[in-house]
Motif scaffolding. Structure first.
Motif, PDB file in Angstrom:
ATOM      1  N   UNK A  72       0.836  -1.212   0.000  1.00  0.00           N
ATOM      2  CA  UNK A  72       0.000   0.000   0.000  1.00  0.00           C
ATOM      3  C   UNK A  72       0.862   1.249   0.000  1.00  0.00           C
ATOM      4  N   UNK A  73       1.886   1.233   0.841  1.00  0.00           N
ATOM      5  CA  UNK A  73       2.774   2.394   0.935  1.00  0.00           C
ATOM      6  C   UNK A  73       3.454   2.669  -0.395  1.00  0.00           C
ATOM      7  N   UNK A  74       3.946   1.595  -1.014  1.00  0.00           N
ATOM      8  CA  UNK A  74       4.678   1.764  -2.280  1.00  0.00           C
ATOM      9  C   UNK A  74       3.766   2.368  -3.349  1.00  0.00           C
ATOM     10  N   UNK A  75       2.543   1.829  -3.457  1.00  0.00           N
ATOM     11  CA  UNK A  75       1.645   2.328  -4.510  1.00  0.00           C
ATOM     12  C   UNK A  75       1.189   3.758  -4.203  1.00  0.00           C
ATOM     13  N   UNK A  76       0.919   4.026  -2.921  1.00  0.00           N
ATOM     14  CA  UNK A  76       0.425   5.360  -2.575  1.00  0.00           C
ATOM     15  C   UNK A  76       1.506   6.418  -2.745  1.00  0.00           C
ATOM     16  N   UNK A  77       2.745   6.049  -2.435  1.00  0.00           N
ATOM     17  CA  UNK A  77       3.845   7.013  -2.598  1.00  0.00           C
ATOM     18  C   UNK A  77       3.969   7.393  -4.080  1.00  0.00           C
ATOM     19  N   UNK A  78       3.969   6.384  -4.932  1.00  0.00           N
ATOM     20  CA  UNK A  78       4.104   6.631  -6.375  1.00  0.00           C
ATOM     21  C   UNK A  78       2.978   7.555  -6.856  1.00  0.00           C
TER      22      UNK A  78
ATOM     23  N   UNK B 101       1.513  12.647 -14.397  1.00  0.00           N
ATOM     24  CA  UNK B 101       0.332  12.347 -13.590  1.00  0.00           C
ATOM     25  C   UNK B 101       0.423  10.891 -13.135  1.00  0.00           C
ATOM     26  N   UNK B 102      -0.569  10.446 -12.406  1.00  0.00           N
ATOM     27  CA  UNK B 102      -0.521   9.088 -11.869  1.00  0.00           C
ATOM     28  C   UNK B 102      -1.936   8.615 -11.592  1.00  0.00           C
ATOM     29  N   UNK B 103      -2.075   7.296 -11.468  1.00  0.00           N
ATOM     30  CA  UNK B 103      -3.368   6.730 -11.054  1.00  0.00           C
ATOM     31  C   UNK B 103      -3.139   5.754  -9.904  1.00  0.00           C
TER      32      UNK B 103
ATOM     33  N   UNK C 130      -3.165  -0.963  -7.237  1.00  0.00           N
ATOM     34  CA  UNK C 130      -2.104  -0.816  -8.227  1.00  0.00           C
ATOM     35  C   UNK C 130      -1.925   0.665  -8.521  1.00  0.00           C
ATOM     36  N   UNK C 131      -0.696   1.074  -8.775  1.00  0.00           N
ATOM     37  CA  UNK C 131      -0.461   2.481  -9.111  1.00  0.00           C
ATOM     38  C   UNK C 131       0.541   2.577 -10.241  1.00  0.00           C
ATOM     39  N   UNK C 132       0.439   3.657 -11.004  1.00  0.00           N
ATOM     40  CA  UNK C 132       1.457   3.930 -12.020  1.00  0.00           C
ATOM     41  C   UNK C 132       1.576   5.425 -12.207  1.00  0.00           C
ATOM     42  N   UNK C 133       2.784   5.831 -12.580  1.00  0.00           N
ATOM     43  CA  UNK C 133       3.046   7.230 -12.893  1.00  0.00           C
ATOM     44  C   UNK C 133       3.351   7.330 -14.387  1.00  0.00           C
ATOM     45  N   UNK C 134       2.904   8.418 -15.007  1.00  0.00           N
ATOM     46  CA  UNK C 134       3.093   8.637 -16.454  1.00  0.00           C
ATOM     47  C   UNK C 134       3.823   9.957 -16.641  1.00  0.00           C
ATOM     48  N   UNK C 135       4.940   9.907 -17.345  1.00  0.00           N
ATOM     49  CA  UNK C 135       5.716  11.140 -17.543  1.00  0.00           C
ATOM     50  C   UNK C 135       5.921  11.333 -19.047  1.00  0.00           C
ATOM     51  N   UNK C 136       5.368  12.424 -19.573  1.00  0.00           N
ATOM     52  CA  UNK C 136       5.518  12.724 -21.009  1.00  0.00           C
ATOM     53  C   UNK C 136       6.847  13.456 -21.199  1.00  0.00           C
ATOM     54  N   UNK C 137       7.813  12.769 -21.807  1.00  0.00           N
ATOM     55  CA  UNK C 137       9.128  13.392 -21.975  1.00  0.00           C
ATOM     56  C   UNK C 137       9.298  13.980 -23.376  1.00  0.00           C
TER      57      UNK C 137
ATOM     58  N   UNK D   8       6.613   5.189 -18.195  1.00  0.00           N
ATOM     59  CA  UNK D   8       5.479   4.728 -17.392  1.00  0.00           C
ATOM     60  C   UNK D   8       6.045   3.769 -16.347  1.00  0.00           C
ATOM     61  N   UNK D   9       5.706   4.000 -15.086  1.00  0.00           N
ATOM     62  CA  UNK D   9       6.278   3.154 -14.031  1.00  0.00           C
ATOM     63  C   UNK D   9       5.202   2.762 -13.050  1.00  0.00           C
ATOM     64  N   UNK D  10       5.195   1.497 -12.671  1.00  0.00           N
ATOM     65  CA  UNK D  10       4.212   1.034 -11.701  1.00  0.00           C
ATOM     66  C   UNK D  10       4.026  -0.457 -11.841  1.00  0.00           C
ATOM     67  N   UNK D  11       2.882  -0.936 -11.401  1.00  0.00           N
ATOM     68  CA  UNK D  11       2.613  -2.375 -11.496  1.00  0.00           C
ATOM     69  C   UNK D  11       1.121  -2.642 -11.464  1.00  0.00           C
ATOM     70  N   UNK D  12       0.752  -3.838 -11.917  1.00  0.00           N
ATOM     71  CA  UNK D  12      -0.611  -4.338 -11.745  1.00  0.00           C
ATOM     72  C   UNK D  12      -1.638  -3.736 -12.679  1.00  0.00           C
ATOM     73  N   UNK D  13      -1.222  -3.225 -13.843  1.00  0.00           N
ATOM     74  CA  UNK D  13      -2.244  -2.653 -14.734  1.00  0.00           C
ATOM     75  C   UNK D  13      -1.839  -2.710 -16.206  1.00  0.00           C
ATOM     76  N   UNK D  14      -2.841  -2.573 -17.053  1.00  0.00           N
ATOM     77  CA  UNK D  14      -2.582  -2.379 -18.479  1.00  0.00           C
ATOM     78  C   UNK D  14      -2.846  -0.912 -18.797  1.00  0.00           C
TER      79      UNK D  14
END
Ligand code: DGJ
Length: 541
Positions: A361-367, A417-419, A460-467, A474-480
């Motif tokens: 939980x901590x890892x996903x929430x931090x991201x 952004x992130x979800x 599950x959480x992921x962060x999206x960075x438009x470079x 895109x970084x995270x886990x547990x999603x498409x």
């Protein structure tokens, strides 16, 4: 004025400026506020010690190495007023010095938590000489004239004694750490609030409550009327937007007014304590909140009133403008985390989360917090509590540390952004850069590929960075993750090149190039295990 005098004062001024710029400080970048340490943005990947841990260097000896191995970069450690000022005006900073040394020798930074007048809804960290002298240092009273062990917010003697000790602490931290910057920030008091009633009902408090609502508060509310936090604006509006009168005349009769009264008095007091500390060493300073309010907990005897809740942000700002950040301590489920982070990342308040859960939980929430709300730090509570390594949190912190330069460069610019997804929120669409990202949780797989029936969806959480215009990390886990283009032009998006990889010293080191089953035949990124992917996109029709 003589030339020599001008030169000396210019030199002193430049030195003061250089020093001020050099110490840990807050700096705006677009809509974000970042913590700058030694000239660079610093994402605080922390853990908070149990309340009493940092009072014993012996106890802490084996803890430091464990925290460093767990990939924390910062530790939140309490400083007890009772321990540093056991006799009035006689200070003992040996525990503080030992904690600074312990952190330094493990390449860790510190946020010090000032357990002064208030630690939650008691004054248990006040020194004995304060506790015993209840005439000089008055307590509050709640319903039925009951005195509780909580120093009054309305006593100059209480405030000044706290401020003197706090100033001495900051003077000392400057002396021992003004060059090395192991100490990054200070939390002032801890989760202040009144419990068991909605406000102080001592004679002194009743008199203040019946008197006029403070002019400074009314001036602030009028000046910021259009941008006030909506919940509090509503309270004021319902009572007729009056600009003067008693507390109940201006804000109406009820617990919301009692809460505002306590918030005002806490913030006035703490603002002055902060001012005394910053006069010695102006580190960033925040207050933290037990995120539950009178309204949430129901019956008066279970009330928590006056803390720095997001709906009271304007009252706290008006009363304590010296305070830099209002911080939420967020336990509870993911939905609560999502709503609480959103409510604190309002009105320009930077997001720093001093207490939360660890583990997965901590890892996903931090991201999520760093990516979605430009957070400057995250910290699970009780980090020294278990000898078993928190491998999920460590993996999350390792990932965020790899991405830290990139996250910092993009925070506040609209390109990150992130979800945070889970049982109640299994998919979400957000706009990042030139594309809309649609993220959906992956259900646990069985051998045949079909999801097992009736499984709960892990968060599950992921962060999206438009470079670039068509390039993301895109970084995270547990999603498409699927992309669709925004704006005019061809309506479809395809995955160009997809790489998994790592950042090593800020440089992208690609691993496998992903396609076929690993991108659902080019349809979507699949982030099964925690990791980072770089993707280029193209448009077609
Ligand atoms: C919240 C407080 O802020 C912490 O200091 C600690 O007492 C935890 N609760 C315990 O769960």
């Amino acid at each position: 004025m003589k030339l020599g005098t001008v030169f000396c004062s210019t030199l002193a001024f430049s030195f003061a400026l250089a020093f001020a710029a050099d110490i840990p400080h807050l700096q705006k970048q677009g809509t974000a506020t970042q913590l700058i340490v030694d000239g660079k943005p610093f994402l605080v990947l922390a853990g908070e010690l149990h309340n009493s841990s940092a009072t014993s260097l012996e106890y802490m000896k084996p803890v430091w190495a464990r925290l460093a191995e767990a990939k924390l970069n910062t530790v939140l450690a309490g400083v007890s007023w009772n321990q540093i000022e056991p006799q009035e005006a006689q200070f003992d900073f040996s525990a503080v010095d030992g904690v600074i040394q312990g952190a330094r020798s493990h390449n860790l930074r510190l946020v010090l938590l000032w357990f002064g007048s208030w630690k939650n809804a008691t004054s248990s960290y006040a020194p004995d000489w304060v506790k015993k002298d209840f005439k000089r240092f008055p307590r509050i009273q709640v319903r039925d004239g009951k005195t509780i062990e909580l120093l009054s917010t309305l006593s100059d003697a209480n405030r000044d004694a706290d401020a003197r000790a706090f100033a001495a602490l900051l003077r000392h931290v400057k002396e021992v750490d003004g060059q090395q910057h192991t100490v990054l920030m200070i939390q002032v008091e801890n989760e202040v609030n009144v419990e068991g009633d909605s406000r102080d009902r001592s004679p002194v408090a009743n008199k203040a409550f019946a008197g006029p609502a403070p002019k400074e508060l009314m001036d602030y509310l009028q000046k910021h009327k259009d941008g006030l936090i909506s919940e509090f604006r509503q309270v004021w509006e319902t009572a007729g937007f009056k600009t003067s009168g008693s507390w109940e005349e201006v804000f109406g009769k009820g617990v919301a007014t009692d809460e505002a009264f306590m918030a005002w008095n806490y913030s006035r007091y703490i603002g002055r304590v902060v001012e005394a500390g910053k006069a010695e060493y102006p580190l960033p300073m925040y207050v933290n909140a037990a995120v539950m309010g009178f309204a949430r907990v129901g019956p008066p005897e279970r009330a928590h009133s006056g803390g720095p809740l997001s709906q009271l942000m304007d009252v706290w700002r008006a009363g304590g403008p010296q305070i830099d950040i209002l911080s939420p301590d967020i336990y509870g489920n993911d939905d609560f985390f999502v709503s609480t982070t959103a409510s604190y990342a309002r009105s320009g308040n930077p997001l720093f989360i001093p207490e939360s859960n660890g583990g997965r939980e901590g890892a996903t929430r931090a991201l999520y917090a760093f990516g979605r709300h430009n957070a400057m730090g995250f910290s699970p509570f009780g980090i020294d509590g278990s000898r078993a390594p928190d491998t999920d949190l460590t993996a999350g912190y390792d990932l965020i540390a790899q991405l830290a330069p990139l996250i910092s460069a993009h925070q506040g610019t609209g390109t990150i952004s992130a979800v945070l997804l889970g049982q109640n929120n299994p998919s979400q669409k957000i706009q990042v850069g030139n594309y809309t990202v649609e993220a959906a949780v992956m259900r646990p797989r069985t051998m045949g590929g079909a999801p097992p029936p009736q499984t709960t969806v892990p968060s599950a959480a992921a962060v999206f960075i438009a470079v670039g215009p068509d390039e993301y990390y895109v970084a995270g886990s547990g999603m498409t993750v699927r992309f669709s283009p925004n704006g005019p032009g061809p309506a479809l998006a395809g995955l160009g090149t997809v790489e998994e990889g790592r950042f090593v010293d800020g440089r992208w080191v690609p691993g496998r190039q992903l396609a076929g089953d690993e991108t659902e035949q080019g349809g979507s990124l699949t982030l099964r295990n925690l990791g980072i992917q770089r993707v280029t996109l193209y448009r077609y029709e």
